[in-house]
Write an enzyme that holds these catalytic residues in place. Structure first.
Site, short mmCIF file in Angstrom:
data_model
loop_
_atom_site.label_atom_id
_atom_site.label_comp_id
_atom_site.label_asym_id
_atom_site.label_seq_id
_atom_site.Cartn_x
_atom_site.Cartn_y
_atom_site.Cartn_z
NE ARG A 107 86.65 -23.20 27.76
CZ ARG A 107 87.85 -22.64 27.54
NH1 ARG A 107 88.62 -22.29 28.55
NH2 ARG A 107 88.26 -22.40 26.31
CG ASP B 150 73.06 -17.74 31.29
OD1 ASP B 150 72.31 -16.84 30.88
OD2 ASP B 150 72.66 -18.71 31.97
CG ASN C 92 92.91 -27.21 25.72
OD1 ASN C 92 91.69 -27.08 25.77
ND2 ASN C 92 93.49 -28.35 25.38
CG HIS D 17 78.15 -22.87 26.54
ND1 HIS D 17 78.05 -22.79 25.17
CD2 HIS D 17 79.29 -23.55 26.78
CE1 HIS D 17 79.09 -23.39 24.60
NE2 HIS D 17 79.85 -23.87 25.56
CB THR D 18 74.14 -21.92 32.47
OG1 THR D 18 73.35 -20.98 33.21
CG2 THR D 18 74.72 -22.94 33.45
CG HIS E 110 88.46 -28.02 26.67
ND1 HIS E 110 89.16 -27.05 25.98
CD2 HIS E 110 87.16 -27.62 26.65
CE1 HIS E 110 88.32 -26.11 25.55
NE2 HIS E 110 87.10 -26.45 25.96
#
Length: 325
Positions: free
Chosen positions: A60, A243, A92, A191-192, A64
């Site tokens: 992540r 998830d 953030n 996003h898992t 970002h």
């Protein structure tokens, strides 16, 4: 003639050096810091044993970073004076793993001072944190990035994908970064891993059209479960798995829950609103190996967004601050 021939060869070598100066390479540190990947991998292995969610945190963080000013490690910089850095912006403020990058940078500086960029360290660390459970690298990382000197919280808005974004907005944003619809669907598969604060999706549960209703694209039974976990108003202290049941495993399970209408964000559900995107989701859901292969390709593209190479930027000695002078 001999002098001319020798001079011509010199010019050829010089031109090749200049041409390659701005390119990322799998062997960039072969001569200057051959231990770099080993150092990163070993430190990541130590940290992931104590923090199983580190993969989610670092991948992540890299997303970002790359979506704002390119992959230049600007997200790692601390605020200076009155100019708030990227990490201070609301999207953030929930980032984690900065201490791990600090540990890696310190270890590398002891062996190869002023050679390896923080941007390259972040790219390797994110890859290795995801790869650690598999005992092998899940994708190759090309190296040669240099570090940026600017980090502004004001540049976050409009550059990071919003959890409230519709499909058109997502496509436009990704296109602006040189990424296509396939990359959008594949990279959303990250996003898992990890959790989300309730505030990122609570509107879908309680007030989707400002009439106290729920988002009809969200499975009603799952919406009830989420309402129990996330009372209204949303508390920043409560998080939910993105998830469910698989938030610590890097796999293609995200696409299963997406097709079950259990994607947590509006931006997740948006992937099913376009025919082409929906087909990609279905294809990735059917094959874990296909997802891994596709993810590796899209990561190569994503981690090359706006990179600084050659003489641009700098090699920070401390990832949190620009070099003095």
């Amino acid at each position: 003639m001999k002098m001319r021939a020798g001079y011509s060869i010199f010019l050829l070598i010089l031109s090749l050096t200049v041409c390659n100066a701005g390119k990322l390479s799998n062997t960039f540190y072969k001569n200057t810091c051959p231990q770099v990947e080993k150092i990163v991998r070993e430190i990541i292995q130590i940290h992931t044993r104590n923090n199983p969610s580190l993969g989610a945190q670092l991948i992540r963080m890299q997303f970002h970073d790359c979506f704002v000013r390119g992959c230049d490690a600007s997200v790692l910089l601390d605020t200076v004076s009155n100019s708030k850095a990227e990490k201070e912006a609301i999207p953030n403020q929930s980032l984690g793993g900065f201490d791990v990058i600090d540990d890696i940078k310190a270890a590398i500086e002891r062996v190869c001072p002023k050679v390896v960029s923080c941007a390259d360290i972040l790219a390797l660390a994110a890859r290795d944190a995801i790869s650690s459970p598999f005992k092998k690298s899940m994708w190759s990382v090309q190296l040669g990035r240099r570090d940026g000197r600017v980090s502004l919280a004001t540049e976050i808005s409009g550059n990071l994908p919003s959890p409230f974004a519709n499909f058109t907005s997502l496509v436009q944003l990704f296109k602006g970064k040189g990424l296509n619809v396939n990359d959008l669907v594949v990279l959303s598969g990250a996003h898992t891993l990890g959790d989300s604060r309730c505030g990122a999706f609570s509107r879908r549960l309680y007030n989707f059209t400002s009439k106290g209703d729920a988002d009809p694209s969200l499975d009603p039974t799952y919406a009830k479960i989420l309402r129990k976990k996330c009372p209204n108003p949303a508390s920043p202290a409560i998080t939910v798995e993105m998830d469910p049941g698989s938030s610590l495993s890097f796999d293609n399970h995200y696409y299963d829950i997406l097709l079950q209408k259990k994607g947590l964000f509006v931006s997740d559900a948006a992937l099913l609103t376009d025919e082409n995107s929906n087909k990609i989701v279905t294809r990735l859901q059917r094959s874990r190996s296909l997802f891994f292969t596709a993810f590796a390709k899209s990561m190569k593209k994503m981690t090359a967004i706006g990179v600084l190479t050659g003489n641009a930027g700098e090699i920070r000695q401390n990832c949190r601050v620009v070099n003095p002078g």
